[in-house]
Design a protein around this motif. Structure first.
Motif, short mmCIF file in Angstrom:
data_model
loop_
_atom_site.label_atom_id
_atom_site.label_comp_id
_atom_site.label_asym_id
_atom_site.label_seq_id
_atom_site.Cartn_x
_atom_site.Cartn_y
_atom_site.Cartn_z
N SER A 53 0.69 -1.13 -0.17
CA SER A 53 0.03 0.04 0.04
C SER A 53 0.95 1.23 -0.10
N GLU A 54 0.49 2.14 -0.48
CA GLU A 54 0.99 3.74 -0.11
C GLU A 54 1.16 3.71 1.45
N ARG A 55 2.31 4.40 1.63
CA ARG A 55 2.50 4.31 2.97
C ARG A 55 1.53 5.02 4.22
N GLN A 56 0.95 5.99 3.57
CA GLN A 56 0.09 6.74 4.52
C GLN A 56 -1.45 6.08 4.99
N TRP A 57 -1.57 4.93 4.17
CA TRP A 57 -2.96 4.45 4.14
C TRP A 57 -3.50 4.17 5.77
N THR A 58 -2.53 3.66 6.85
CA THR A 58 -2.91 3.26 7.93
C THR A 58 -3.20 4.68 8.72
N GLU A 59 -2.85 5.87 8.22
CA GLU A 59 -3.28 7.02 8.84
C GLU A 59 -4.34 7.70 8.31
N ARG A 60 -5.02 7.23 7.24
CA ARG A 60 -6.19 7.62 6.54
C ARG A 60 -7.71 7.01 7.08
N SER A 61 -8.49 7.54 6.48
CA SER A 61 -9.95 6.92 6.88
C SER A 61 -10.61 6.95 5.45
N GLY A 62 -11.77 6.22 5.60
CA GLY A 62 -12.40 6.41 4.32
C GLY A 62 -12.32 4.91 3.40
N PRO A 63 -13.07 4.77 2.39
CA PRO A 63 -13.07 3.56 1.71
C PRO A 63 -11.76 2.94 1.37
N VAL A 64 -11.53 1.79 0.92
CA VAL A 64 -10.48 1.15 0.30
C VAL A 64 -10.84 0.21 -0.55
N ALA A 65 -10.12 0.18 -1.75
CA ALA A 65 -10.09 -1.14 -2.68
C ALA A 65 -8.94 -2.07 -2.80
N ILE A 66 -9.31 -3.12 -2.70
CA ILE A 66 -7.92 -4.31 -2.64
C ILE A 66 -8.10 -4.90 -4.12
N LEU A 67 -6.78 -4.87 -4.53
CA LEU A 67 -6.51 -5.56 -6.15
C LEU A 67 -5.67 -6.96 -5.75
N PHE A 68 -6.04 -7.94 -6.05
CA PHE A 68 -5.39 -9.19 -5.96
C PHE A 68 -4.69 -9.38 -7.39
N PHE A 69 -3.20 -9.45 -7.15
CA PHE A 69 -2.56 -9.78 -8.37
C PHE A 69 -1.66 -11.15 -8.35
N MET A 70 -2.00 -11.76 -9.21
CA MET A 70 -1.50 -13.26 -9.21
C MET A 70 -0.34 -13.56 -10.27
N HIS A 71 0.72 -14.39 -9.87
CA HIS A 71 1.86 -14.69 -10.90
C HIS A 71 1.54 -15.77 -11.72
N GLY A 72 2.48 -15.93 -12.62
CA GLY A 72 2.40 -17.05 -13.63
C GLY A 72 2.82 -18.28 -13.09
#
Length: 323
Positions: A53-72
């Motif tokens: 995540s971007e470093r400041q995410w734990t200091e923020r509030s509000g909604p979050v989007a989660i992206l799963f990225f999978m390898h080959g």
């Protein structure tokens, strides 16, 4: 007037210094990317998961989007760390102009029988390159199992990330390269909570892909290489067997946002096997379908593809509600 030219030794020194300078610049850029990204490791009931995540995410509030990225296939979660970092760096660049956009978290984990989950390396081999008689079975089982891991993580990851309900996860996204891209198509087919997907150098039609590979390998798609039970499972569950052209919610891709990224010169997963499906794929008026086939690109996930993925996510997930 006498003109002096540098000696061969001087020219060599200049070349060496120039190469060193270029190398230092590349390392600095990578370090800058890494320093701007936070990484945390979790173990979800025995499954190691890496959260970027971007470093400041734990200091923020509000909604979050989660992206799963999978390898080959034959890859690892560690090998795609650069994708998570580069995607977040690109999002951070966009965020400078819109600080109120939804935060993005990228989650990676090893495919089944890969990386820290490896049990049998032979099972990851192909018919011709690996002498794996069960290649068709193993490959479909792995990508299907990993797609189910995505649903499993959607169920339990919120409790690990936000045990005190600090933030709300409002969007679930999925992407992957090669085998991970196949898993992306399968996950999007069967997991209704996913709203956006980016399959990279992948194919939604397993039968078209494996038929070409069997012919190349001199293998017949009959038992034991291709059991009837496997064929029956594919007929019931493969993305290409879903009602993907239907103009209603019986179509699992309806209203979804989908970016398809392929290499124009991909010899392993050529876009021709996906073309019919992708061209006829109906995402409806609320959905988005974008296709980029990059000329001269083989079976690889390029930095440009990661940039396209990040831009697509920014536009259609992180800022979509603001339009």
């Amino acid at each position: 007037m006498r003109i002096c030219f540098p000696s061969h030794l001087a020219l060599l020194r200049i070349s060496v210094i120039s190469l060193l300078f270029t190398f230092v610049c590349i390392i600095f850029m990578r370090l800058t990317t890494a320093m701007s990204v936070s990484k945390q490791d979790f173990v979800i009931a025995g499954l190691p998961v890496h959260v970027f995540s971007e470093r400041q995410w734990t200091e923020r509030s509000g909604p979050v989007a989660i992206l799963f990225f999978m390898h080959g296939r034959t890859g690892t979660a560690k090998g795609i760390q650069w994708v998570a970092e580069d995607a977040l760096k690109r999002v951070a660049e966009h965020r400078k102009k819109n600080k109120s956009a939804t935060d993005l978290i990228v989650v990676t984990f090893d495919q089944r029988n890969h990386g820290d989950r490896l049990i049998d390396s032979h099972a990851n081999g192909a018919w011709k390159k690996g002498n794996n008689e069960r290649h068709a079975i193993d490959m479909y089982a792995i990508q299907t199992g990993t797609a189910k891991d995505v649903s499993y993580l959607i169920d339990f990851l919120p409790s690990y990330l936000f045990p005190k309900n600090e933030r709300q996860i409002t969007q679930w996204l999925v992407a992957g390269k090669s085998l991970g891209g196949h898993s992306t198509w399968i996950a999007l087919t069967h997991e209704p909570r996913l709203s956006l997907a980016v399959p990279i150098i992948a194919c939604p039609d397993y039968m078209k892909l494996i038929t070409k590979r069997a012919k190349y390998s001199g293998v017949s798609l009959t038992p034991p290489w291709f059991p009837d039970s496997l064929r029956e499972y594919i007929e019931r569950n493969d993305p290409a067997r879903a009602p993907y052209t239907s103009p209603d919610t019986s179509n699992p891709f309806f209203s979804k946002k989908i970016l398809v990224l392929s290499g124009g010169d991909d010899p392993l997963v050529p876009f021709v096997h996906s073309k019919e499906f992708v061209e006829n794929l109906n995402v409806g008026q609320k959905g988005v379908k974008k296709v980029i086939v990059s000329p001269g690109v083989g079976h690889e996930c390029t930095p440009e593809m990661v940039k396209e993925m990040a831009d697509f996510i920014w536009e259609h997930a992180l800022t979509a509600s603001m339009v």
